[in-house]
Enzyme design. Structure first.
Site, short mmCIF file in Angstrom:
data_model
loop_
_atom_site.label_atom_id
_atom_site.label_comp_id
_atom_site.label_asym_id
_atom_site.label_seq_id
_atom_site.Cartn_x
_atom_site.Cartn_y
_atom_site.Cartn_z
N CYS A 2 0.82 -1.20 0.00
CA CYS A 2 0.00 0.00 0.00
C CYS A 2 0.86 1.26 0.00
O CYS A 2 2.00 1.25 0.46
CB CYS A 2 -0.86 0.03 1.25
SG CYS A 2 -1.81 -1.47 1.48
N ARG A 27 4.92 -0.15 -6.47
CA ARG A 27 4.85 -1.00 -5.29
C ARG A 27 3.77 -2.08 -5.43
O ARG A 27 3.72 -3.00 -4.63
CB ARG A 27 4.53 -0.16 -4.05
CG ARG A 27 5.62 0.82 -3.69
CD ARG A 27 5.10 1.87 -2.73
NE ARG A 27 4.63 1.28 -1.49
CZ ARG A 27 5.38 1.18 -0.40
NH1 ARG A 27 6.60 1.63 -0.39
NH2 ARG A 27 4.88 0.64 0.69
N GLY A 101 -0.25 -1.22 6.64
CA GLY A 101 0.12 -2.10 7.75
C GLY A 101 -1.06 -2.95 8.18
O GLY A 101 -2.04 -3.08 7.45
N GLU A 478 16.26 -24.63 -8.79
CA GLU A 478 15.89 -23.21 -8.72
C GLU A 478 17.10 -22.34 -9.10
O GLU A 478 16.95 -21.36 -9.85
CB GLU A 478 15.37 -22.88 -7.32
CG GLU A 478 15.07 -21.42 -7.05
CD GLU A 478 14.06 -20.80 -8.01
OE1 GLU A 478 13.43 -21.51 -8.81
OE2 GLU A 478 13.93 -19.55 -7.97
N GLU A 485 17.26 -17.74 -16.71
CA GLU A 485 16.26 -16.76 -17.12
C GLU A 485 16.77 -15.33 -17.15
O GLU A 485 16.27 -14.52 -17.93
CB GLU A 485 14.98 -16.87 -16.29
CG GLU A 485 15.05 -16.38 -14.87
CD GLU A 485 13.67 -16.39 -14.19
OE1 GLU A 485 13.60 -16.79 -13.04
OE2 GLU A 485 12.67 -15.99 -14.82
C1 F6R Z 1 10.86 -17.62 -12.36
C2 F6R Z 1 9.46 -17.31 -12.13
C3 F6R Z 1 8.45 -18.19 -12.76
C4 F6R Z 1 7.19 -18.28 -11.88
C5 F6R Z 1 6.09 -19.06 -12.62
C6 F6R Z 1 4.87 -19.23 -11.77
O1 F6R Z 1 11.69 -16.74 -11.67
O2 F6R Z 1 9.13 -16.36 -11.49
O3 F6R Z 1 8.96 -19.45 -13.02
O4 F6R Z 1 7.51 -18.92 -10.68
O5 F6R Z 1 5.75 -18.39 -13.80
O6 F6R Z 1 4.32 -18.01 -11.42
P1 F6R Z 1 3.31 -17.89 -10.21
O7 F6R Z 1 4.06 -18.22 -8.97
O8 F6R Z 1 2.84 -16.48 -10.25
O9 F6R Z 1 2.22 -18.89 -10.47
#
Ligand code: F6R
Length: 604
Positions: A2, A27, A101, A478, A485
């Protein structure tokens, strides 16, 4: 998160509110609103959605008032909606309040106020503030705010205006930032400096517990009811840098926000050596669940890989992790004894949503682990655990992942606790170790300089490997994704024991390898695998716990603070995030917006 803005001076406040809020858009928010005070009346205009919606709504108004407060809301208590958007009125529309908050004791306060006849319109915690001000107001807004902050617990930055005191805005902060900007014959208020930087570089940075009254000519600051002298802070950086909190990229900012994000995920959920997960109270047939599936995409799927190990290890329930785009089409064996956990930062990922619907059609209960309140996943799931990482702007997920891992531990521990698998002593040991993690992440972040030097070497290569066993392999995946990427270096993550079944052929002189070896039970096995790649000329960085002497076996060592090996992923992934970041910088990539990728993947 916020954002708050405020203005008092000779100009119409509405356009200044909108301009200030636009500087806080980065934000993340899901609704926006302003309150303008004129002729002893407060007019509130607010809209769900983007700031453009609010701007169109304002076009139909003729607001010339010169006192205003504004807000962009990122939903926490209550879905994104017009009613829940700030500012909030009291019953008589005599006051308007904006707040960032969480008011932790709002439910008991709300109950009392309702019993006394106050009428609530929203589901927010914030609205209690407006009604508390109404209840305790005796002609002096400053006194009232002093009184009200004695009644509330939690974190807040709040600003209030009163129709009968058109010459001032009163604001206060505790654990949530708030600054007052000093102009000539006008003054400003904001949760973040970028909102007011166009108008002034002279600010008071309010400290916890400080209350300020702002008129167009004078700003007074009080601590515990006593007026204090505030030191002026001169802003020297530009607006763009300020949005990133002084960091060159959102990704780096978000990496460094991780200790705070983790604390937010754990807040209120680790009590007296046990896990409190109120979100799980409606779970059906907890003792009958015989299978847990973690289903997600990308980084979130990697969190699911950790979730699988955690649930099997702690709760002794068979678990699987699956990629959502595979799961949805492979006719998984599911029934009402299956709990499907979908993990999604955005809560809008098309494949994850489809997998979730598939699971529900087959009779499974679905628990969503998500960062975005009111997202599609959170609305459709049977149960929701929010990760509270705050908005994540960089495309590459970092703090959302770490908080997803934290949610995996809370969830696994909750299952184990409720099904009586762990003794209270065991549970208490794990909760103690969880509490230590945010501090440990801070320690890991201190090694950023070392990782940066290593990354400069990696940046010269086109291929790299991440190896490990068990949970280390999950983290390796990861680390590999992050590097690919954003730096565009090709990377493979391999189960260390599987290398020699083919992939070892790719290990050549100088190829960079990160070997994760945090899992004590299989440490020696991993060391043997490290020797296999070393013998073929790889340049190996070993990632181990402090005190583990691996220096003879590898070329570089990154040490993480000691914790229970099951919890190591929360620490071991952090150097890998930094490695990807610094390698990408060295290769001049667009770190926050890597090519071909989007933050939220809403197509199949
Ligand atoms: C990599 C990344 C993506 C997301 C994926 C799922 O850094 O951010 O691999 O994790 O696209 O996205 P959400 O979590 O928003 O479903």
């Amino acid at each position: 998160m916020c954002g708050i803005v405020g203005y008092i001076g000779p100009k119409p406040a509405a356009p200044l509110m909108v301009e200030g809020l636009s500087k806080l858009e980065y934000r993340g928010y899901d609704s926006a609103g302003i309150a303008i005070l004129e002729d002893h009346q407060i007019e509130i205009i607010k809209r769900k959605g983007r700031l453009a919606e609010l701007v169109s709504a304002l076009e139909a108004q003729d607001l010339t008032g010169k006192v205003g407060i504004g807000h962009t809301r990122w939903a926490t208590h209550g879905k994104p909606s017009h009613e829940n958007a700030h500012p909030h009125y009291d019953c008589s529309k005599s006051f308007a309040v904006v707040h960032n908050g969480i008011i932790e004791n709002y439910q008991e306060i709300k109950k009392k106020l309702i019993a006394e006849g106050h009428k609530f319109i929203s589901e927010t915690d914030t609205e209690v503030l407006a009604h508390l001000v109404e209840k305790h107001y005796k002609g002096d807004l400053l006194q009232t705010v002093h009184h009200v902050i004695g009644l509330i617990d939690g974190a807040y930055a709040m600003a209030v205006i009163a129709k009968d005191e058109p010459e001032r805005i009163v604001c206060v902060r505790k654990d949530s930032p708030l600054v007052v900007g000093l102009g000539e014959g006008e003054n400003f208020l904001a949760s973040d400096i970028p909102a007011i930087l166009k108008h002034t570089r002279k600010v008071f940075l309010l400290e916890d517990g400080e209350v300020a009254t702002i008129t167009k000519d004078v700003v007074e600051v009080y601590q515990k009811g006593e007026k204090i002298d505030k030191e002026l802070f001169k802003v020297t950086w530009d607006a763009e840098a300020a949005e990133k909190g002084g960091y060159p990229h959102f990704m780096l900012k978000e990496i460094f926000e991780q200790p705070r994000a983790l604390r937010a995920t754990f807040k209120g959920r680790l009590n007296n050596g046990a896990v409190t997960l109120d979100e799980m109270r409606d779970i059906k047939g907890l003792d009958k669940i015989n299978k847990v599936y973690f289903v997600a995409c990308g980084t979130a799927y990697h969190a699911g890989l950790v979730g699988k190990d955690v649930v099997e290890n702690l709760a002794r329930i068979p678990a699987e992790a699956d990629i959502a785009s595979e799961f949805r089409y492979r006719d998984p064996i599911i029934d009402d004894k299956t709990l499907v956990v979908v993990i999604s930062q955005s809560g809008e990922t098309a494949d994850t949503l489809a997998a979730m619907r598939e699971a529900q059609n087959k009779g499974a209960q679905v628990l969503a682990v998500t960062n975005v309140v009111g997202s599609s996943v959170s609305r459709e799931a049977d149960l929701v655990i929010y990760t509270w990482a705050g908005p994540e702007i960089a495309v590459a997920s970092t703090k959302a992942y770490l908080t997803q891992l934290a949610a995996m531990y809370l969830f696994g521990l909750f299952l184990a606790q409720e099904r009586g698998i762990l003794t209270p002593k065991q549970t208490s040991e794990i909760t103690k170790a969880l509490r230590e993690l945010p501090g440990h992440v801070e320690t890991v972040l201190e090694q950023a300089g070392k990782v940066e030097r290593l990354a400069h070497e990696w940046a010269k290569r086109e291929n790299a490997f991440f190896i490990g066993r068990g949970l280390d392999w999950a983290v390796a995946q990861e680390g590999s994704l992050k590097l690919k990427e954003i730096s565009y270096i090709h990377a493979e993550a391999y189960a260390a024991g599987e290398l020699k079944h083919g992939t070892l052929a790719l290990i050549t002189e100088g190829i960079p390898v990160v070997a994760l070896a945090t899992q004590g039970r299989i440490y020696d096995k991993t060391i043997s695998n490290i020797k296999e790649v070393k013998a073929r000329g790889a340049h190996v960085t070993g990632l181990v716990f402090e005190g583990v002497d691996i220096s003879e076996t590898v070329d570089e060592v990154i040490a993480i603070p000691n914790t229970i090996p099951l919890l190591a992923p929360i620490l071991s992934v952090v150097p890998l995030q930094l490695l990807a970041y610094y390698a990408a910088i060295a290769r001049d990539s667009d770190v926050d917006k890597p090519r071909n990728l989007a933050k939220s993947v809403t197509v199949e």
